[in-house]
Design a protein around this motif. Structure first.
Motif, short mmCIF file in Angstrom:
data_model
loop_
_atom_site.label_atom_id
_atom_site.label_comp_id
_atom_site.label_asym_id
_atom_site.label_seq_id
_atom_site.Cartn_x
_atom_site.Cartn_y
_atom_site.Cartn_z
N PRO A 36 0.81 -1.23 0.00
CA PRO A 36 0.00 0.00 0.00
C PRO A 36 0.84 1.28 0.00
N GLU A 37 1.96 1.26 0.73
CA GLU A 37 2.83 2.45 0.75
C GLU A 37 3.35 2.77 -0.64
N ARG A 38 3.87 1.77 -1.33
CA ARG A 38 4.45 1.99 -2.65
C ARG A 38 3.36 2.29 -3.69
N TYR A 39 2.20 1.67 -3.54
CA TYR A 39 1.09 1.92 -4.46
C TYR A 39 0.62 3.38 -4.31
N ALA A 40 0.54 3.86 -3.08
CA ALA A 40 0.14 5.25 -2.84
C ALA A 40 1.15 6.21 -3.45
N LYS A 51 -5.22 2.09 0.31
CA LYS A 51 -5.69 0.88 0.99
C LYS A 51 -7.07 0.48 0.47
N ARG A 52 -7.95 1.45 0.26
CA ARG A 52 -9.29 1.14 -0.22
C ARG A 52 -9.24 0.46 -1.58
N ARG A 53 -8.41 1.00 -2.48
CA ARG A 53 -8.31 0.44 -3.83
C ARG A 53 -7.70 -0.96 -3.80
N ILE A 54 -6.65 -1.12 -3.01
CA ILE A 54 -5.98 -2.42 -2.94
C ILE A 54 -6.90 -3.46 -2.31
#
Length: 222
Positions: A36-40, A51-54
């Motif tokens: 989530p950190e890297r995706y954000a 977090k919601r999307r993942i």
């Protein structure tokens, strides 16, 4: 455990990997914190939105092979999951007293088979890191079979590939749903793992006996 296992009636022990032999903290940190950190960061999102999307992506494939597939998540999320794993290798650790338990099984002549939903890319990291293969007789990933352990087809495919008698087999896993799938297939004995992640509170099992520490099984009472 409140009841001893009937080791005289068990020839084969099927073992899950993550959360059962290996501390689930590595995977939970990867998927619930690092990804989530890297995706954000990649998409310019807040932590909550990432977090919601993942979580939506996770929920869409829960219980399927894609849920466990490193390549699927690398493509879906636009992240190099293999590279992220390499950043946290120090978190790959045995659960307590796994090796003494596996060695006791060997000494007792029990067949030790790793039966995991883990993707081959995960095995390529964890097996050499811990020398896992030295303590097992065989390793089978459901990605070789085409269905996850949640599916009866996976159990049927395992039985076609590996010689074992379900009526004389113990299956150990940290998921009660997967333990139930093994019982439905006809595996005679199930054992849960109450502390799959050393950093989280224990799980509660309602249908099957569960274990705190493999030391509780030693020595094997044959």
């Amino acid at each position: 455990m409140t009841h001893p296992l009937p080791w005289h009636a068990i020839d084969t022990v099927l073992l899950d990997m993550d959360g059962t032999l290996i501390d689930l903290h590595f995977d939970n940190h990867l998927w619930l914190t690092l990804v989530p950190e890297r995706y954000a960061r990649l998409h310019g999102l807040t932590a909550d939105e990432a977090k919601r999307r993942i979580d939506a992506h996770y929920g869409a494939v829960a219980g399927t092979l894609n849920w466990y597939c490193v390549d699927y998540w690398s493509e879906t999320l636009g992240l190099d999951i293999r590279a992220l794993k390499q950043e946290i290798l120090e978190k790959i650790r045995w659960r307590p007293n796994v090796i003494p338990f596996l060695e006791a099984l060997k000494a007792a002549g029990k067949q030790r088979i790793l039966f995991t939903n883990a993707h081959p890319a995960s095995l390529e990291v964890k097996v050499p890191r811990l020398g896992l293969d030295a303590h097992l007789d065989r390793i089978v990933s459901t990605h070789e079979l085409g269905w996850s352990k949640e599916s009866q087809r996976s159990w049927q495919a395992l039985a076609a590939r590996v010689a074992f008698d379900p009526t004389r087999t113990l299956f150990i896993d940290d998921s009660e749903r997967i333990l139930a799938a093994s019982a439905e297939f006809g595996v005679a004995y199930q054992l849960g793992i109450r502390h799959p992640d050393s950093g989280n509170p224990p799980l509660t099992f309602t249908r099957f006996p569960a274990l705190d520490d493999y030391a509780d099984l030693l020595p094997l009472r044959l």
